[in-house]
Motif scaffolding. Structure first.
Motif: not given
Lengths: 89, 463
Positions: A54-62, A73, A75
């Motif tokens: 979802w965020c593709n920058m390590g923030t969301c954890g999806e 992660r 991504c």
């Protein structure tokens, strides 16, 4: 869809995703490799719904998957020859 | 844990702010390390392709020229790059460990985790230049695979050089959607549409007044207007005044639904409602934050020298308020100069010019921020829609908790698990604060910031 010429990417390697061989390029993020291989279900949420980057920058954890036995992660991890990836782990 | 690495300055974040601060400090002879989660420097704006890629014509646009120059200078600067490493916390070093000559500031320990496990860095001064993230805006269907943030989608195009599905629909309020649409078009993607929630008059009117009023930003605004014209000429459906209401699909995105009633088939969606600072590390270190602005979130509260309320801890770039890459470069440069001063070193570069340039760039950023203001266009949030996507907590559960007396973010968290997941509340907090405010619980300070700022294996910390 991979953009541009194949020569612009890293060396061709393969890794194992859920038991099948997947061809990709060294250095691509595991998230990119999985999406290009048609994987849309990276993890299953608490109530049983499928999730993908979802965020593709390590923030969301999806995009959490199991890579060589560790939950990471996707991504943020670069593909290396022979890695074993298990989704929904 | 391994022994501590010591340095004058640790910079968290290798984007435009972090790199420029590092350039000034390394140029002044200080020992500097830049720590970043990404493998390579550049930040999100210059998210580099993986090592081993040789992409021709990578990010050739004018806005990237200065940034690419910074990147090249950084590689030769003598500053140490510590990529692929997440900072979990910034704490004061134990009293006895502080060096005498720290210029009034304390030494800090940064606990980090990376591929090879945990490591601690000890620095006399710390600069947090953590950048920003897309504001998370929930709506029905936002957790379906195929739904992404515009920032996340753009990073796939810029760095991984992929378009992970299609046709691609972009929806929201932020003009970045126009930039991304052009990059997608150039990549050969099929674009289902670019749909702005705000009306054309609101968008173009502000743009027009901005062109007259903000001379320094005029180039950027013109570039945006030109991008829009090129997209329309290429047959891309660019529309205004139709807010997204939800995404449809069973196991992945199949279509998007709009307030007008229109349903647009698509396989990949990027939503862009603006950006919020990444300031958790600053909060966690005990420094003051302030409400970041229209899109929500918290920014580090700093003085004109980018000092936070904790002596020796500085913040710059988007962490002090989202204003774009050029502002981040200038803020990083100024912060680097201030820290060099505190170290008793002579910073290089014209700091007075950096400050006057920054004032101009920030005026333009405010105009962009007003154009992109998402607040009137947040999609309706039905009771069953998840507000917290880590823990699957629905808007209804939160509203019930508030009705039952949970009047603060932390109280709702305890009752519902909202904010307890791996994102540490970054994504649900703005939504939760909106829901609280709607019930009269205004000015909530948000979740208490906790260790670790990023997920980590327990085993890595107790090795």
């Amino acid at each position: 869809m991979r953009i541009g010429q194949e020569e612009e990417r890293g060396p061709r390697i393969s890794l194992v995703v859920d038991g099948r061989d997947v061809a990709c390029h060294a250095g691509e993020s595991i998230a990119a490799v999985l999406l290009e291989a048609g994987v849309t279900h990276f993890r299953t949420s608490r109530t049983g719904t499928p999730r993908a980057p979802w965020c593709n920058m390590g923030t969301c954890g999806e995009c959490y998957v199991r890579i060589d036995g560790r939950r990471r992660r996707a991504c943020l991890v670069a593909a290396q020859r022979g890695m074993e990836v298990v989704t929904d782990g | 844990m391994a022994e501590a690495h010591e340095m004058d300055v640790a910079i968290v974040g290798g984007g435009p702010a972090g790199l420029n601060a590092a350039l000034v400090l390394a140029g002044a002879g200080a020992s500097v390390s830049v720590i970043d989660e990404q493998a390579r420097p550049g930040g999100q704006i210059l998210r580099q392709p993986p090592t081993g890629f040789a992409v021709t014509d990578w990010l050739t646009g004018r806005p990237y020229t200065g940034l690419k120059r910074d990147l090249a200078a950084f590689e030769d600067s003598g500053a140490t790059w510590r990529g692929g490493r997440s900072v979990l916390s910034i704490q004061r070093a134990p009293e006895g460990a502080r060096r005498e000559d720290s210029g009034g500031a304390g030494a800090f320990d940064l606990v980090t985790a990376g591929g090879e496990g945990a490591a601690t860095y000890r620095a006399r001064h710390v600069l947090v230049a953590g950048g920003c993230q897309d504001l998370a805006v929930p709506f029905p269907g936002w957790t379906l695979p195929g739904a992404m943030t515009v920032g996340g989608l753009q990073a796939f195009v810029k760095s991984q050089r992929i378009v992970p599905g299609g046709p691609v629909l972009l929806a929201g309020t932020h003009p970045l959607m126009l930039v991304l649409a052009e990059q997608l078009l150039e990549a050969g993607a099929r674009i289902a549409g670019v749909v702005f929630a705000q009306g054309r008059a609101r968008f173009a009117g502000r743009l027009g007044r901005g062109l007259l009023g903000a001379a320094s930003g005029a180039g950027n605004l013109l570039a945006g207007a030109e991008a829009m014209a090129r997209l329309v000429r290429s047959g891309v459906d660019v529309r205004f005044g139709d807010p997204l209401t939800g995404l449809l699909g069973r196991d992945r995105v199949e279509a998007a639904r709009f307030a007008s009633g229109e349903v647009v088939p698509c396989g990949l969606v990027g939503t862009g409602y603006g950006f919020v600072p990444q300031a958790e590390l600053v909060r966690q270190a005990g420094a003051n934050v302030r409400p970041a602005g229209r899109a929500g979130g918290w920014a580090a509260a700093v003085d004109s020298g980018f000092r936070t309320s904790v002596p020796g801890l500085y913040a710059a770039g988007e962490t002090v308020g989202v204003a774009g890459a050029e502002a981040a470069r200038l803020r990083g440069r100024i912060a680097g100069g201030v820290i060099a001063d505190a170290l008793g070193r002579r910073p290089v570069g014209d700091m007075a010019k950096a400050r006057s340039d920054l004032a101009k760039v920030e005026r333009f950023a405010d105009l962009l921020d007003r154009i992109a203001d998402p607040r009137p266009y947040f999609p309706a949030l039905p009771a069953e829609t998840f507000a917290c996507r880590c823990e699957d907590v629905s808007a209804g559960e939160i509203e019930n908790a508030i009705a039952a007396g949970a009047g603060t973010a932390d109280a709702v968290k305890l009752r519902t698990r909202c904010g307890m997941g791996v994102c540490q509340g970054r994504n649900c907090e703005p939504t939760l604060l909106r829901l609280l405010a709607a019930e009269g619980c205004k000015d909530d300070p948000g979740f208490g910031a906790r260790f670790p700022a990023r997920p980590v294996r327990i085993g890595d910390l107790i090795d």
